[in-house]
Motif scaffolding. Sequence first.
Motif, mmCIF file in Angstrom:
data_model
loop_
_atom_site.group_PDB
_atom_site.id
_atom_site.type_symbol
_atom_site.label_atom_id
_atom_site.label_comp_id
_atom_site.label_asym_id
_atom_site.label_seq_id
_atom_site.Cartn_x
_atom_site.Cartn_y
_atom_site.Cartn_z
ATOM 1 N N VAL A 167 -82.109 -13.804 -5.157
ATOM 2 C CA VAL A 167 -82.034 -12.393 -5.509
ATOM 3 C C VAL A 167 -81.104 -12.198 -6.702
ATOM 4 O O VAL A 167 -79.944 -12.622 -6.662
ATOM 5 C CB VAL A 167 -81.522 -11.548 -4.316
ATOM 6 C CG1 VAL A 167 -81.531 -10.063 -4.669
ATOM 7 C CG2 VAL A 167 -82.353 -11.822 -3.071
ATOM 8 N N ALA B 188 -79.420 -7.052 8.765
ATOM 9 C CA ALA B 188 -78.997 -8.217 9.541
ATOM 10 C C ALA B 188 -78.154 -7.825 10.749
ATOM 11 O O ALA B 188 -77.578 -6.743 10.806
ATOM 12 C CB ALA B 188 -78.198 -9.170 8.653
ATOM 13 N N LEU C 13 -73.922 -11.719 9.251
ATOM 14 C CA LEU C 13 -73.880 -12.295 7.917
ATOM 15 C C LEU C 13 -72.909 -13.464 7.952
ATOM 16 O O LEU C 13 -71.776 -13.325 8.399
ATOM 17 C CB LEU C 13 -73.405 -11.255 6.893
ATOM 18 C CG LEU C 13 -73.170 -11.732 5.460
ATOM 19 C CD1 LEU C 13 -74.460 -12.255 4.838
ATOM 20 C CD2 LEU C 13 -72.584 -10.608 4.609
ATOM 21 N N GLU D 114 -78.118 -7.109 1.762
ATOM 22 C CA GLU D 114 -78.817 -7.913 2.769
ATOM 23 C C GLU D 114 -78.292 -7.623 4.173
ATOM 24 O O GLU D 114 -79.027 -7.688 5.152
ATOM 25 C CB GLU D 114 -78.653 -9.402 2.444
ATOM 26 C CG GLU D 114 -79.372 -9.870 1.196
ATOM 27 C CD GLU D 114 -80.858 -10.091 1.418
ATOM 28 O OE1 GLU D 114 -81.270 -10.245 2.576
ATOM 29 O OE2 GLU D 114 -81.607 -10.108 0.423
ATOM 30 N N SER D 115 -77.009 -7.303 4.271
ATOM 31 C CA SER D 115 -76.397 -7.075 5.582
ATOM 32 C C SER D 115 -76.962 -5.850 6.288
ATOM 33 O O SER D 115 -76.838 -5.715 7.507
ATOM 34 C CB SER D 115 -74.878 -6.926 5.444
ATOM 35 O OG SER D 115 -74.519 -5.671 4.869
ATOM 36 N N VAL E 269 -75.385 -8.176 -3.622
ATOM 37 C CA VAL E 269 -76.610 -8.715 -3.023
ATOM 38 C C VAL E 269 -76.442 -8.891 -1.519
ATOM 39 O O VAL E 269 -77.282 -8.454 -0.712
ATOM 40 C CB VAL E 269 -76.994 -10.057 -3.679
ATOM 41 C CG1 VAL E 269 -78.055 -10.786 -2.856
ATOM 42 C CG2 VAL E 269 -77.500 -9.834 -5.092
ATOM 43 N N LEU E 270 -75.349 -9.537 -1.104
ATOM 44 C CA LEU E 270 -75.175 -9.812 0.320
ATOM 45 C C LEU E 270 -74.821 -8.553 1.107
ATOM 46 O O LEU E 270 -75.184 -8.434 2.285
ATOM 47 C CB LEU E 270 -74.105 -10.887 0.510
ATOM 48 C CG LEU E 270 -74.507 -12.271 -0.008
ATOM 49 C CD1 LEU E 270 -73.360 -13.260 0.170
ATOM 50 C CD2 LEU E 270 -75.762 -12.780 0.699
ATOM 51 N N VAL F 254 -78.361 -13.590 8.361
ATOM 52 C CA VAL F 254 -78.414 -13.831 6.921
ATOM 53 C C VAL F 254 -77.248 -14.728 6.541
ATOM 54 O O VAL F 254 -76.122 -14.531 7.014
ATOM 55 C CB VAL F 254 -78.337 -12.514 6.124
ATOM 56 C CG1 VAL F 254 -78.173 -12.794 4.623
ATOM 57 C CG2 VAL F 254 -79.589 -11.675 6.361
ATOM 58 N N ALA G 101 -84.579 -16.749 -0.112
ATOM 59 C CA ALA G 101 -84.610 -15.627 -1.056
ATOM 60 C C ALA G 101 -83.631 -15.868 -2.185
ATOM 61 O O ALA G 101 -82.448 -16.120 -1.946
ATOM 62 C CB ALA G 101 -84.284 -14.320 -0.344
ATOM 63 N N ARG H 143 -82.403 -15.939 7.284
ATOM 64 C CA ARG H 143 -82.711 -15.687 5.879
ATOM 65 C C ARG H 143 -81.605 -16.307 5.029
ATOM 66 O O ARG H 143 -80.433 -15.924 5.145
ATOM 67 C CB ARG H 143 -82.810 -14.182 5.628
ATOM 68 C CG ARG H 143 -83.164 -13.773 4.184
ATOM 69 C CD ARG H 143 -83.445 -12.278 4.150
ATOM 70 N NE ARG H 143 -83.473 -11.731 2.800
ATOM 71 C CZ ARG H 143 -84.549 -11.699 2.021
ATOM 72 N NH1 ARG H 143 -85.689 -12.213 2.456
ATOM 73 N NH2 ARG H 143 -84.500 -11.155 0.819
ATOM 74 N N VAL I 13 -79.963 -16.793 1.490
ATOM 75 C CA VAL I 13 -79.957 -15.994 0.265
ATOM 76 C C VAL I 13 -79.081 -16.640 -0.807
ATOM 77 O O VAL I 13 -77.923 -17.001 -0.560
ATOM 78 C CB VAL I 13 -79.446 -14.565 0.548
ATOM 79 C CG1 VAL I 13 -79.403 -13.742 -0.744
ATOM 80 C CG2 VAL I 13 -80.332 -13.885 1.584
#
Length: 269
Positions: free
Chosen positions: A80, A95, A98, A91-92, A87-88, A6, A78, A34, A36
């Motif tokens: 978001v 993943a 990152l 997401e992690s 957010v991240l 990510v 994405a 991905r 983001v």
Amino acid sequence: MGNLVVVGTDGSPSSLAAVETAAREARRRRADLRVVYALNWPVRPMYTPLDTTPLTHRLSEAADRARSVAPEVTVAEAMVPGDTVAVLEAESGAADLLVLGARGAGGVLGMLLGSTAASLTAHSRCPVLVAREESAESGPVVLCVDGSPAGEAAVGFAFAEAALRGAEIAAVHAWLPDHAPAGTGVESAERLLAQALAGHAETHPDVTVRREVLSGDVREVLIDRSRNAQLVVVGARGRGGFTGLLLGSVSQALLHHAHSSVAVVRGRV
């Protein structure tokens, strides 16, 4: 290694460089990528008024940059809503790596990047790679070894990363003789280094390891060693209590002052 990388992007040159780094990492891992973009309204329109590029175009540009670097990688986009860190961090969770840029889009947002990176490297559920455009394309993977249980994950990550890059590892343990406990010396430092690396050479027999016991402040030593490194790998360590939410001083120093990209590893939680 897993199957998802990510990368966070905000349209800045630094974040686009991070996207390129993430694409190469995904290719090495044979992973999906991905890209983001966090919609942290209303901060962005307040502090980046001169950039009128539509947000969807910024995201598409970043994804296209990734595809141009690694056409064989499957790239998803994405956008978001939410605070960038929140957010991240979320997401992690899915993943294996990152990736972040070393600088932000400028203005107040850019000034906040240091705290954003520190927050994510302290709380991310996977290793975080903070990419720097000036990182050497060759050179060793420099590994900070302190012998702590918290550093074990960093050792494993460094060996796996060196194998993927076809690079050697410079395993560095720095110490200050004037501050060392009585009865310790170079031999004990070398023993600590050997114990921390034990077993990993057998797991990655093709990775060459160079052990370095150096005298000096660990932050200054690692910043200096980062000049010719393609990556520095360090573990994330808190200090207990509320300050335990923060990174250790070594990780903080490297995030701000390293000349190469930096990977901070704290393992999954």
